[in-house]
Write an enzyme that holds these catalytic residues in place. Structure first.
Site, PDB file in Angstrom:
ATOM      1  CB  CYS A 118      -1.019   0.006   1.136  1.00  0.00           C
ATOM      2  SG  CYS A 118      -0.318  -0.214   2.775  1.00  0.00           S
ATOM      3  CE  LYS A 191      -3.233  -3.785   8.721  1.00  0.00           C
ATOM      4  NZ  LYS A 191      -2.158  -3.471   7.767  1.00  0.00           N
ATOM      5  NE  ARG A 201      -5.319   3.038   6.354  1.00  0.00           N
ATOM      6  CZ  ARG A 201      -6.508   2.460   6.412  1.00  0.00           C
ATOM      7  NH1 ARG A 201      -7.586   3.150   6.071  1.00  0.00           N
ATOM      8  NH2 ARG A 201      -6.617   1.193   6.782  1.00  0.00           N
ATOM      9  NE  ARG A 213      -5.224  -0.175   4.121  1.00  0.00           N
ATOM     10  CZ  ARG A 213      -4.722   0.481   3.073  1.00  0.00           C
ATOM     11  NH1 ARG A 213      -5.061   0.128   1.863  1.00  0.00           N
ATOM     12  NH2 ARG A 213      -3.884   1.495   3.252  1.00  0.00           N
ATOM     13  CD  GLU A 229      -7.179 -14.307   8.554  1.00  0.00           C
ATOM     14  OE1 GLU A 229      -6.048 -14.764   8.330  1.00  0.00           O
ATOM     15  OE2 GLU A 229      -7.854 -13.718   7.698  1.00  0.00           O
ATOM     16  CE  LYS A 244      -1.763  -2.289  12.099  1.00  0.00           C
ATOM     17  NZ  LYS A 244      -1.143  -2.176  10.815  1.00  0.00           N
ATOM     18  CE1 TYR A 309       4.221   4.456  14.428  1.00  0.00           C
ATOM     19  CE2 TYR A 309       2.250   3.651  15.543  1.00  0.00           C
ATOM     20  CZ  TYR A 309       3.026   3.751  14.402  1.00  0.00           C
ATOM     21  OH  TYR A 309       2.624   3.148  13.242  1.00  0.00           O
TER      22      TYR A 309
HETATM   23  C1  PBG Z   1       0.077  -1.273   5.921  1.00  0.00           C
HETATM   24  C2  PBG Z   1       0.061  -1.039   7.377  1.00  0.00           C
HETATM   25  C3  PBG Z   1      -0.846  -0.255   8.110  1.00  0.00           C
HETATM   26  C4  PBG Z   1      -0.389  -0.246   9.421  1.00  0.00           C
HETATM   27  C5  PBG Z   1       0.748  -1.043   9.468  1.00  0.00           C
HETATM   28  N1  PBG Z   1       0.992  -1.551   8.199  1.00  0.00           N
HETATM   29  C6  PBG Z   1      -1.987   0.577   7.708  1.00  0.00           C
HETATM   30  C7  PBG Z   1      -3.169   0.007   7.053  1.00  0.00           C
HETATM   31  O1  PBG Z   1      -3.407  -1.201   7.011  1.00  0.00           O
HETATM   32  O2  PBG Z   1      -3.885   0.844   6.521  1.00  0.00           O
HETATM   33  C8  PBG Z   1      -1.033   0.503  10.541  1.00  0.00           C
HETATM   34  C9  PBG Z   1      -0.131   0.992  11.580  1.00  0.00           C
HETATM   35  C10 PBG Z   1      -0.660   2.058  12.451  1.00  0.00           C
HETATM   36  O3  PBG Z   1      -1.803   2.548  12.346  1.00  0.00           O
HETATM   37  O4  PBG Z   1       0.116   2.471  13.310  1.00  0.00           O
HETATM   38  N2  PBG Z   1      -0.622  -2.388   5.505  1.00  0.00           N
HETATM   39 ZN    ZN Z   2      -1.007  -2.321   3.264  1.00  0.00          ZN
END
Ligand code: PBG
Ligand code: ZN
Length: 321
Positions: A118, A191, A201, A213, A229, A244, A309
């Site tokens: 992405c 996820k 993003r 998504r 999963e 996540k 973070y």
């Molecule tokens: C990409 C990805 C995302 C995150 C980690 N890898 C964003 C998404 O799926 O849109 C999110 C991390 C975050 O929000 O800190 N696939």
């Molecule tokens: Zn992605």
């Protein structure tokens, strides 16, 4: 009468019987790497977080090394995006160059490479798009190629976050075929399609240009499916599994930990971070207390590894306690 308060009466007693401790070596710090020079670009929605160009990355890596945390998770932001995410599997791409730089200058820092298209696709989806639909099987070879490219650059762990079916098996086979038999896969197994990713993003320039998504990431309501999963990723060869986001999904972390005995990671995502920072800036909460409480909660739920973070701040605060 039971006197629970007996063991709460002094800090030394409370510390002695503390059930959950957050250990800095289990914290992973995400870093955004931008193509270009002399970039230290603040991510507006994530105070304290920056996009770094490789030439200035040392400023951040010095802090990482100093902190003693478990490692970093890299997200590359390429200058050039296209329909098929070519820069993701370019051996000279921004992420590959960053991995090589870190492993050369900071060999002791554990480098985890996020694998997803992405950030590299013009449409911002995590897989190939055909007639408005995200293609599963056609995406797998690209994720495999990206993984091999990043492992060859020196990444210590490969972390697929795309949520295509079958990707762990495809990546394992490709890594093994290229001789990377000892490169572990940390899979973003459960996820969820979450509103908590918006600040990320902005940071990674990866918002989808159409739709959302939900055809590949999970429904927030589905706990049993999350376990299916995870089970499938383990079957396919994942070495570490992940849930996540973290805080709104502590029940999933807990169920995963009870059911499976692999190392379990939890991603304390961007929106969770930004909400804490925003409230703290307004003086509505005590940031230090809230962060340590949140990390403790994620650990108590069952996470062995926490991607956050807050990692570098948390280390300072943990050392004060
Ligand atoms: C990409 C990805 C995302 C995150 C980690 N890898 C964003 C998404 O799926 O849109 C999110 C991390 C975050 O929000 O800190 N696939
Ligand atoms: Zn992605």
């Amino acid at each position: 009468m039971k006197r629970f308060r007996r063991l709460r009466s002094t800090e030394s007693l409370r510390s002695l019987v503390r059930e959950t401790r957050v250990d800095k070596s289990s914290l992973i710090y995400p870093i955004f790497i931008a193509e270009g020079e002399n970039i230290k670009n603040p991510v507006e929605s994530m105070p304290g977080i920056y996009q770094w160009s490789p030439d200035r990355l040392s400023e951040e890596l010095d802090r990482v090394r100093e902190s003693g945390i478990g490692g970093v998770l890299l997200f590359g932001i390429p200058a050039h995006k296209d329909e098929v995410g070519s820069e993701a599997y370019n051996d000279e791409g921004i992420t590959q160059r960053a991995v090589r730089f870190i492993k050369e200058k900071y060999p002791e820092i554990l480098v985890i490479a996020d694998v997803c298209l992405c950030e590299y696709t013009s449409h911002g989806h995590c897989g190939l798009v055909h007639e408005g639909e995200i293609q599963n099987d056609e995406t797998l070879p690209l994720l495999a190629k990206m993984s091999v490219s990043l492992a060859s650059a020196g990444a210590d762990i490969i972390a697929p976050s795309d949520m295509m079916d079958g990707r762990v098996a495809a990546i394992r086979e490709a890594l093994d075929g290229a001789g990377h038999i000892n490169t572990p896969i940390m899979s973003y197994s459960a996820k969820f399609a979450s509103g908590y990713y918006s600040p990320f993003r902005d940071a990674a320039h990866s918002a989808p240009s159409f739709g959302d998504r939900r055809t590949y990431q999970m429904e927030p309501s589905n706990g049993n499916e999350a376990l299916r999963e995870v089970a499938d990723d383990i079957d396919e060869g994942a070495d570490i599994v992940m849930v996540k986001p973290a805080l709104a999904y502590l029940d999933i972390i807990s169920r995963t930990k009870q059911r499976f005995d692999l190392p379990l990671a939890a991603y304390n995502v961007s929106g969770e971070y930004s909400m804490v920072k925003a409230a703290a800036e307004k003086g509505w909460i005590d940031e230090r207390r809230i962060v340590l409480e949140n990390l403790t909660a994620i650990k108590r739920a069952g996470a062995d590894i926490i991607i956050t973070y807050h990692a570098l701040d948390a280390v300072c605060w943990l050392e004060e306690t």
